[in-house]
Design a protein around this motif. Structure first.
Motif, PDB file in Angstrom:
ATOM      1  N   ARG A   1      57.814   5.829 -11.263  1.00 27.02           N
ATOM      2  CA  ARG A   1      59.110   6.384 -11.678  1.00 27.02           C
ATOM      3  C   ARG A   1      59.037   6.960 -13.082  1.00 27.02           C
ATOM      4  N   ARG A   2      58.425   6.215 -14.012  1.00 29.61           N
ATOM      5  CA  ARG A   2      58.318   6.699 -15.393  1.00 29.61           C
ATOM      6  C   ARG A   2      57.467   7.950 -15.469  1.00 29.61           C
ATOM      7  N   ALA A   3      56.381   7.996 -14.684  1.00 29.14           N
ATOM      8  CA  ALA A   3      55.519   9.185 -14.685  1.00 29.14           C
ATOM      9  C   ALA A   3      56.279  10.408 -14.187  1.00 29.14           C
ATOM     10  N   ILE A   4      57.090  10.237 -13.167  1.00 31.96           N
ATOM     11  CA  ILE A   4      57.873  11.343 -12.616  1.00 31.96           C
ATOM     12  C   ILE A   4      58.917  11.817 -13.621  1.00 31.96           C
ATOM     13  N   LEU A   5      59.598  10.879 -14.259  1.00 35.13           N
ATOM     14  CA  LEU A   5      60.618  11.252 -15.235  1.00 35.13           C
ATOM     15  C   LEU A   5      60.006  11.952 -16.442  1.00 35.13           C
ATOM     16  N   GLU A   6      58.873  11.452 -16.920  1.00 36.98           N
ATOM     17  CA  GLU A   6      58.202  12.090 -18.057  1.00 36.98           C
ATOM     18  C   GLU A   6      57.721  13.489 -17.694  1.00 36.98           C
TER      19      GLU A   6
ATOM     20  N   SER B   1      59.152  16.947 -19.463  1.00 27.35           N
ATOM     21  CA  SER B   1      58.218  17.874 -20.090  1.00 27.35           C
ATOM     22  C   SER B   1      58.345  19.275 -19.496  1.00 27.35           C
ATOM     23  N   LEU B   2      58.417  19.362 -18.175  1.00 22.23           N
ATOM     24  CA  LEU B   2      58.504  20.670 -17.527  1.00 22.23           C
ATOM     25  C   LEU B   2      59.857  21.332 -17.758  1.00 22.23           C
ATOM     26  N   PHE B   3      60.939  20.562 -17.675  1.00 22.42           N
ATOM     27  CA  PHE B   3      62.252  21.132 -17.968  1.00 22.42           C
ATOM     28  C   PHE B   3      62.285  21.709 -19.383  1.00 22.42           C
ATOM     29  N   THR B   4      61.681  20.981 -20.317  1.00 21.10           N
ATOM     30  CA  THR B   4      61.689  21.404 -21.710  1.00 21.10           C
ATOM     31  C   THR B   4      60.824  22.640 -21.924  1.00 21.10           C
ATOM     32  N   ASP B   5      59.640  22.642 -21.337  1.00 24.03           N
ATOM     33  CA  ASP B   5      58.674  23.713 -21.590  1.00 24.03           C
ATOM     34  C   ASP B   5      59.013  25.018 -20.897  1.00 24.03           C
ATOM     35  N   GLN B   6      59.525  24.942 -19.660  1.00 24.88           N
ATOM     36  CA  GLN B   6      59.709  26.187 -18.921  1.00 24.88           C
ATOM     37  C   GLN B   6      61.108  26.392 -18.360  1.00 24.88           C
ATOM     38  N   GLY B   7      62.011  25.455 -18.655  1.00 23.44           N
ATOM     39  CA  GLY B   7      63.384  25.607 -18.216  1.00 23.44           C
ATOM     40  C   GLY B   7      63.652  24.918 -16.897  1.00 23.44           C
TER      41      GLY B   7
ATOM     42  N   ILE C   1      56.465  19.121 -10.680  1.00 24.19           N
ATOM     43  CA  ILE C   1      56.728  17.772 -11.182  1.00 24.19           C
ATOM     44  C   ILE C   1      55.803  16.772 -10.476  1.00 24.19           C
ATOM     45  N   ALA C   2      55.674  16.922  -9.167  1.00 22.71           N
ATOM     46  CA  ALA C   2      54.808  16.023  -8.396  1.00 22.71           C
ATOM     47  C   ALA C   2      53.362  16.125  -8.859  1.00 22.71           C
ATOM     48  N   ALA C   3      52.892  17.362  -9.071  1.00 19.15           N
ATOM     49  CA  ALA C   3      51.506  17.554  -9.506  1.00 19.15           C
ATOM     50  C   ALA C   3      51.281  16.925 -10.877  1.00 19.15           C
ATOM     51  N   ALA C   4      52.232  17.117 -11.797  1.00 18.04           N
ATOM     52  CA  ALA C   4      52.086  16.559 -13.143  1.00 18.04           C
ATOM     53  C   ALA C   4      52.109  15.038 -13.129  1.00 18.04           C
ATOM     54  N   ALA C   5      52.895  14.463 -12.214  1.00 18.80           N
ATOM     55  CA  ALA C   5      52.991  13.002 -12.122  1.00 18.80           C
ATOM     56  C   ALA C   5      51.942  12.400 -11.198  1.00 18.80           C
ATOM     57  N   ARG C   6      51.171  13.277 -10.518  1.00 12.45           N
ATOM     58  CA  ARG C   6      50.121  12.860  -9.586  1.00 12.45           C
ATOM     59  C   ARG C   6      50.683  12.053  -8.423  1.00 12.45           C
ATOM     60  N   VAL C   7      51.769  12.581  -7.864  1.00  7.93           N
ATOM     61  CA  VAL C   7      52.355  11.971  -6.669  1.00  7.93           C
ATOM     62  C   VAL C   7      52.677  13.084  -5.682  1.00  7.93           C
ATOM     63  N   ALA C   8      53.072  12.719  -4.485  1.00  7.88           N
ATOM     64  CA  ALA C   8      53.477  13.698  -3.487  1.00  7.88           C
ATOM     65  C   ALA C   8      54.896  14.172  -3.771  1.00  7.88           C
ATOM     66  N   PRO C   9      55.237  15.418  -3.417  1.00  7.58           N
ATOM     67  CA  PRO C   9      56.611  15.898  -3.601  1.00  7.58           C
ATOM     68  C   PRO C   9      57.642  14.977  -2.954  1.00  7.58           C
ATOM     69  N   ALA C  10      57.290  14.398  -1.784  1.00  8.25           N
ATOM     70  CA  ALA C  10      58.229  13.487  -1.126  1.00  8.25           C
ATOM     71  C   ALA C  10      58.562  12.289  -2.004  1.00  8.25           C
ATOM     72  N   THR C  11      57.601  11.856  -2.818  1.00  2.55           N
ATOM     73  CA  THR C  11      57.839  10.727  -3.717  1.00  2.55           C
ATOM     74  C   THR C  11      58.831  11.110  -4.807  1.00  2.55           C
ATOM     75  N   VAL C  12      58.740  12.347  -5.294  1.00  5.55           N
ATOM     76  CA  VAL C  12      59.688  12.821  -6.300  1.00  5.55           C
ATOM     77  C   VAL C  12      61.102  12.773  -5.733  1.00  5.55           C
ATOM     78  N   TYR C  13      61.274  13.250  -4.499  1.00  7.53           N
ATOM     79  CA  TYR C  13      62.596  13.209  -3.875  1.00  7.53           C
ATOM     80  C   TYR C  13      63.056  11.775  -3.644  1.00  7.53           C
ATOM     81  N   ALA C  14      62.139  10.913  -3.247  1.00  3.12           N
ATOM     82  CA  ALA C  14      62.501   9.522  -2.975  1.00  3.12           C
ATOM     83  C   ALA C  14      62.917   8.794  -4.245  1.00  3.12           C
ATOM     84  N   VAL C  15      62.228   9.075  -5.349  1.00  7.92           N
ATOM     85  CA  VAL C  15      62.497   8.383  -6.601  1.00  7.92           C
ATOM     86  C   VAL C  15      63.693   8.978  -7.324  1.00  7.92           C
TER      87      VAL C  15
END
Length: 204
Positions: free
Chosen positions: A18-23, A27-33, A42-56
Motif C-alpha cells: 500500500r505504501r509503495a503504491i501511494l508513494e 511521485s507521478l502525480f507531482t512529476d507529470q500531473g 503507478i503499478a510499474a513504479a510500485a512493482r505490482v500489477a494494475p489490478a493491485t492498484v485498483y484493489a488497494v
C-alpha cells in the motif's frame, strides 16, 4: 507442499504494498500531473500489477483521496492540534502556526499544484482538494478559538473573523501568490507573516 504466510507477515506485506503504491502515485502525480498519469505507470513504479492498484486504492481518484486524507488525519496533525489547544502565549501560537503552514506547504505544494490544476475538470479531484482545505481550515479555526479563549484578539475581531484572516494568509493559494507571483522565498514569507498576523489579530 503449500506454504501459508503467517497473518502478521501478510499484514506487513500488504502495508508495504500500500505504501509503495501511494508513494508511486504521489511521485507521478507531482512529476507529470494527474491526468497524464496512468494506473499502469503507478503499478510499474510500485512493482505490482494494475489490478493491485485498483484493489488497494480504487484507481487514481481513490489514491489521491487517500494521500490527502492520510495527511489530514495523521498523528502529526493530531499532535499539532493538541499543541494549539494547549497554547498559552498568543504570539508564540501564531508563530507556531505560521511555521507549521510553511513546513506543510513545502511538503505538499508540488502535489497540491497539480490538484488545483486538475480540480476544475474532475469532480473527484475537487473533492480531494476540499478535504485538504477543510483540514487546514480546521487548524485555523482551532487557532482562532484558542486566541479568543486567551482573550488575545483585538477589539472587533471574533474567533470566526480571526479564522478567516488566518485562512487568507496561510492557505495554499496565498502561499502560491507569494512564492510564484511575487517570487518570495519561504523565509521571507514566514518573516512577513510573523510581522503581519499579530498586528491583524492581537490586542496591542
Amino acid at each position: 507442499m503449500i506454504t501459508v504466510m503467517p497473518s502478521a507477515r501478510r499484514a506487513e506485506y500488504a502495508d508495504q504494498t500500500r505504501r509503495a503504491i501511494l508513494e508511486a502515485a504521489r511521485s507521478l502525480f507531482t512529476d507529470q500531473g494527474y491526468f497524464a498519469t496512468r494506473v499502469e505507470q503507478i503499478a510499474a513504479a510500485a512493482r505490482v500489477a494494475p489490478a493491485t492498484v485498483y484493489a488497494v486504492g480504487g484507481g487514481k481518484n481513490g489514491l489521491l483521496r487517500t494521500l490527502i486524507e492520510s495527511a489530514v488525519t495523521s498523528d502529526e496533525n493530531a499532535r499539532i492540534f493538541a499543541e494549539i489547544e494547549a497554547a498559552t502565549d498568543p504570539e508564540r501560537l501564531i508563530a507556531q502556526v505560521v511555521g507549521v503552514s510553511r513546513t506543510k506547504f513545502g511538503q505538499w505544494s508540488a502535489l497540491m499544484r497539480q490538484v488545483v490544476a486538475a480540480a476544475p475538470q474532475e469532480p473527484a479531484v475537487r473533492e480531494s482538494m476540499e478535504i485538504a482545505h477543510a483540514g487546514l481550515r480546521n487548524g485555523m479555526r482551532l487557532t482562532a478559538e484558542r486566541l479568543a479563549a486567551l482573550g488575545a484578539l483585538r477589539d472587533g475581531v471574533d474567533a470566526a473573523e480571526a479564522a478567516d484572516i488566518l485562512w487568507l494568509h496561510l492557505c495554499n493559494a496565498a502561499y502560491f501568490i507569494r512564492t510564484d507571483d511575487l517570487g518570495w522565498s519561504l523565509d521571507k514569507s514566514e518573516a512577513w507573516l510573523n510581522a503581519v498576523l499579530p498586528r491583524e489579530l492581537l490586542r496591542r
